[in-house]
Scaffold this motif. Structure first.
Motif, PDB file in Angstrom:
ATOM      1  N   ASN A  61       0.841  -1.199   0.000  1.00  0.00           N
ATOM      2  CA  ASN A  61       0.000   0.000   0.000  1.00  0.00           C
ATOM      3  C   ASN A  61       0.872   1.244   0.000  1.00  0.00           C
ATOM      4  O   ASN A  61       2.047   1.192   0.341  1.00  0.00           O
ATOM      5  CB  ASN A  61      -0.926  -0.015   1.219  1.00  0.00           C
ATOM      6  CG  ASN A  61      -1.906  -1.168   1.157  1.00  0.00           C
ATOM      7  OD1 ASN A  61      -2.486  -1.445   0.113  1.00  0.00           O
ATOM      8  ND2 ASN A  61      -2.087  -1.847   2.265  1.00  0.00           N
ATOM      9  N   LYS A  62       0.272   2.386  -0.373  1.00  0.00           N
ATOM     10  CA  LYS A  62       1.023   3.640  -0.473  1.00  0.00           C
ATOM     11  C   LYS A  62       0.562   4.647   0.576  1.00  0.00           C
ATOM     12  O   LYS A  62      -0.603   4.665   0.974  1.00  0.00           O
ATOM     13  CB  LYS A  62       0.811   4.264  -1.856  1.00  0.00           C
ATOM     14  CG  LYS A  62       1.442   3.504  -2.983  1.00  0.00           C
ATOM     15  CD  LYS A  62       1.283   4.277  -4.270  1.00  0.00           C
ATOM     16  CE  LYS A  62       2.030   3.591  -5.403  1.00  0.00           C
ATOM     17  NZ  LYS A  62       2.043   4.422  -6.607  1.00  0.00           N
ATOM     18  N   TRP A  63       1.495   5.501   0.965  1.00  0.00           N
ATOM     19  CA  TRP A  63       1.168   6.653   1.796  1.00  0.00           C
ATOM     20  C   TRP A  63       0.450   7.664   0.919  1.00  0.00           C
ATOM     21  O   TRP A  63       0.810   7.862  -0.244  1.00  0.00           O
ATOM     22  CB  TRP A  63       2.437   7.286   2.358  1.00  0.00           C
ATOM     23  CG  TRP A  63       3.045   6.484   3.449  1.00  0.00           C
ATOM     24  CD1 TRP A  63       4.103   5.631   3.363  1.00  0.00           C
ATOM     25  CD2 TRP A  63       2.631   6.460   4.818  1.00  0.00           C
ATOM     26  NE1 TRP A  63       4.368   5.072   4.584  1.00  0.00           N
ATOM     27  CE2 TRP A  63       3.474   5.578   5.501  1.00  0.00           C
ATOM     28  CE3 TRP A  63       1.622   7.109   5.530  1.00  0.00           C
ATOM     29  CZ2 TRP A  63       3.352   5.312   6.858  1.00  0.00           C
ATOM     30  CZ3 TRP A  63       1.490   6.854   6.884  1.00  0.00           C
ATOM     31  CH2 TRP A  63       2.345   5.969   7.538  1.00  0.00           C
ATOM     32  N   GLU A  64      -0.558   8.314   1.492  1.00  0.00           N
ATOM     33  CA  GLU A  64      -1.324   9.299   0.740  1.00  0.00           C
ATOM     34  C   GLU A  64      -1.785  10.424   1.660  1.00  0.00           C
ATOM     35  O   GLU A  64      -1.814  10.269   2.883  1.00  0.00           O
ATOM     36  CB  GLU A  64      -2.552   8.646   0.093  1.00  0.00           C
ATOM     37  CG  GLU A  64      -3.539   8.090   1.114  1.00  0.00           C
ATOM     38  CD  GLU A  64      -4.725   7.377   0.476  1.00  0.00           C
ATOM     39  OE1 GLU A  64      -5.870   7.813   0.730  1.00  0.00           O
ATOM     40  OE2 GLU A  64      -4.503   6.395  -0.259  1.00  0.00           O
ATOM     41  N   ASP A  93       6.282  11.064  -3.677  1.00  0.00           N
ATOM     42  CA  ASP A  93       6.609  10.074  -4.705  1.00  0.00           C
ATOM     43  C   ASP A  93       5.897  10.428  -6.010  1.00  0.00           C
ATOM     44  O   ASP A  93       6.473  10.355  -7.076  1.00  0.00           O
ATOM     45  CB  ASP A  93       6.200   8.677  -4.236  1.00  0.00           C
ATOM     46  CG  ASP A  93       6.541   7.597  -5.235  1.00  0.00           C
ATOM     47  OD1 ASP A  93       7.661   7.630  -5.787  1.00  0.00           O
ATOM     48  OD2 ASP A  93       5.697   6.722  -5.471  1.00  0.00           O
ATOM     49  N   GLU A  94       4.613  10.804  -5.908  1.00  0.00           N
ATOM     50  CA  GLU A  94       3.824  11.225  -7.067  1.00  0.00           C
ATOM     51  C   GLU A  94       3.178  12.558  -6.722  1.00  0.00           C
ATOM     52  O   GLU A  94       2.479  12.670  -5.722  1.00  0.00           O
ATOM     53  CB  GLU A  94       2.738  10.197  -7.395  1.00  0.00           C
ATOM     54  CG  GLU A  94       3.248   8.871  -7.891  1.00  0.00           C
ATOM     55  CD  GLU A  94       2.109   7.907  -8.187  1.00  0.00           C
ATOM     56  OE1 GLU A  94       1.102   8.329  -8.801  1.00  0.00           O
ATOM     57  OE2 GLU A  94       2.227   6.744  -7.791  1.00  0.00           O
ATOM     58  N   ILE A 102      -5.265  13.769  -4.458  1.00  0.00           N
ATOM     59  CA  ILE A 102      -4.396  12.837  -3.744  1.00  0.00           C
ATOM     60  C   ILE A 102      -2.929  13.103  -4.078  1.00  0.00           C
ATOM     61  O   ILE A 102      -2.599  13.481  -5.204  1.00  0.00           O
ATOM     62  CB  ILE A 102      -4.777  11.365  -4.054  1.00  0.00           C
ATOM     63  CG1 ILE A 102      -4.166  10.411  -3.041  1.00  0.00           C
ATOM     64  CG2 ILE A 102      -4.452  10.986  -5.478  1.00  0.00           C
ATOM     65  CD1 ILE A 102      -4.800   9.038  -3.027  1.00  0.00           C
ATOM     66  N   PHE A 104       0.822  11.010  -3.341  1.00  0.00           N
ATOM     67  CA  PHE A 104       1.428   9.773  -2.860  1.00  0.00           C
ATOM     68  C   PHE A 104       2.855  10.058  -2.404  1.00  0.00           C
ATOM     69  O   PHE A 104       3.553  10.897  -2.979  1.00  0.00           O
ATOM     70  CB  PHE A 104       1.444   8.694  -3.939  1.00  0.00           C
ATOM     71  CG  PHE A 104       0.076   8.186  -4.288  1.00  0.00           C
ATOM     72  CD1 PHE A 104      -0.628   7.379  -3.401  1.00  0.00           C
ATOM     73  CD2 PHE A 104      -0.528   8.518  -5.495  1.00  0.00           C
ATOM     74  CE1 PHE A 104      -1.892   6.910  -3.712  1.00  0.00           C
ATOM     75  CE2 PHE A 104      -1.792   8.043  -5.823  1.00  0.00           C
ATOM     76  CZ  PHE A 104      -2.474   7.243  -4.928  1.00  0.00           C
ATOM     77  N   TYR A 105       3.283   9.314  -1.388  1.00  0.00           N
ATOM     78  CA  TYR A 105       4.598   9.536  -0.779  1.00  0.00           C
ATOM     79  C   TYR A 105       5.417   8.255  -0.755  1.00  0.00           C
ATOM     80  O   TYR A 105       4.870   7.148  -0.802  1.00  0.00           O
ATOM     81  CB  TYR A 105       4.432  10.017   0.669  1.00  0.00           C
ATOM     82  CG  TYR A 105       3.655  11.297   0.785  1.00  0.00           C
ATOM     83  CD1 TYR A 105       4.298  12.529   0.748  1.00  0.00           C
ATOM     84  CD2 TYR A 105       2.278  11.276   0.931  1.00  0.00           C
ATOM     85  CE1 TYR A 105       3.587  13.712   0.853  1.00  0.00           C
ATOM     86  CE2 TYR A 105       1.550  12.457   1.030  1.00  0.00           C
ATOM     87  CZ  TYR A 105       2.211  13.666   0.991  1.00  0.00           C
ATOM     88  OH  TYR A 105       1.499  14.833   1.093  1.00  0.00           O
ATOM     89  N   ASN A 106       6.733   8.418  -0.618  1.00  0.00           N
ATOM     90  CA  ASN A 106       7.640   7.286  -0.441  1.00  0.00           C
ATOM     91  C   ASN A 106       7.460   6.696   0.956  1.00  0.00           C
ATOM     92  O   ASN A 106       6.961   7.359   1.861  1.00  0.00           O
ATOM     93  CB  ASN A 106       9.094   7.720  -0.636  1.00  0.00           C
ATOM     94  CG  ASN A 106       9.401   8.023  -2.081  1.00  0.00           C
ATOM     95  OD1 ASN A 106       8.946   7.350  -2.983  1.00  0.00           O
ATOM     96  ND2 ASN A 106      10.173   9.070  -2.310  1.00  0.00           N
ATOM     97  N   LYS A 131      -1.864   5.487   5.435  1.00  0.00           N
ATOM     98  CA  LYS A 131      -1.676   4.319   4.582  1.00  0.00           C
ATOM     99  C   LYS A 131      -2.739   3.297   4.977  1.00  0.00           C
ATOM    100  O   LYS A 131      -2.551   2.498   5.891  1.00  0.00           O
ATOM    101  CB  LYS A 131      -0.272   3.733   4.768  1.00  0.00           C
ATOM    102  CG  LYS A 131       0.007   2.560   3.823  1.00  0.00           C
ATOM    103  CD  LYS A 131       1.278   1.833   4.198  1.00  0.00           C
ATOM    104  CE  LYS A 131       2.473   2.478   3.567  1.00  0.00           C
ATOM    105  NZ  LYS A 131       3.651   1.579   3.592  1.00  0.00           N
TER     106      LYS A 131
END
Length: 151
Positions: A61-64, A93-94, A102, A104-106, A131
């Motif tokens: 899953n991704k951090w958001e 990250d994005e 939204i 997104f993070y590393n 997350k």
């Protein structure tokens, strides 16, 4: 970030004038019988996504975070861990996707794990990276509602 049981939702009505509508949706509907999908509560001011899925490893899953909306993540049935950390602890990250509200993070090791099960909710404000969808004890099928409340 707030973590509590649905029975205490009234405590948070004063934080945002739209919270009452959001929690009323959760209290007035039999969530287990609702189909997955989007539900309008108050146009684009307050709306809900009903979801059914199996929790995954936190590495899947991704951090958001979100800029325009507060998330109320409510577990109707099942158990899930949601990671939490302040957005200023993360590296993007994005870049921000305006149409989906939204970012997104590393990955990070600086996090708090929030364990939610039946009738618990978490409120995540724009400065709260989260997350969702992570395994609590074992992969579990859950029924969940994410309510978006416009800032």
């Amino acid at each position: 970030m707030i973590l509590d049981k649905l029975e205490n939702a009234h405590i948070y009505f004063s934080l945002n004038d739209k919270f009452k509508k959001a929690f009323k949706f959760l209290m007035d509907n039999d969530i287990e019988k609702l189909d997955d999908g989007r539900y309008e509560i108050d146009s684009d001011e307050v709306f809900a996504f009903v979801q059914s899925y199996t929790t995954k490893s936190e590495h899947e899953n991704k951090w958001e975070s979100h800029e325009k909306y507060i998330d109320i993540q409510y577990i109707e049935k099942g158990e899930e861990t949601i990671g939490w950390t302040p957005v200023n602890q993360l590296v993007i990250d994005e870049e921000y996707l305006k149409d989906k509200d939204i970012v997104f993070y590393n990955a990070t090791s600086q996090r708090t794990k929030l364990n939610l099960n039946d009738k618990y909710f978490g409120i995540f404000f724009p400065k709260d990276a989260h997350k969702p969808g992570c395994i609590f004890n074992k992969p579990t099928k859950i029924k969940k509602v994410v309510i978006k409340v416009k800032m």
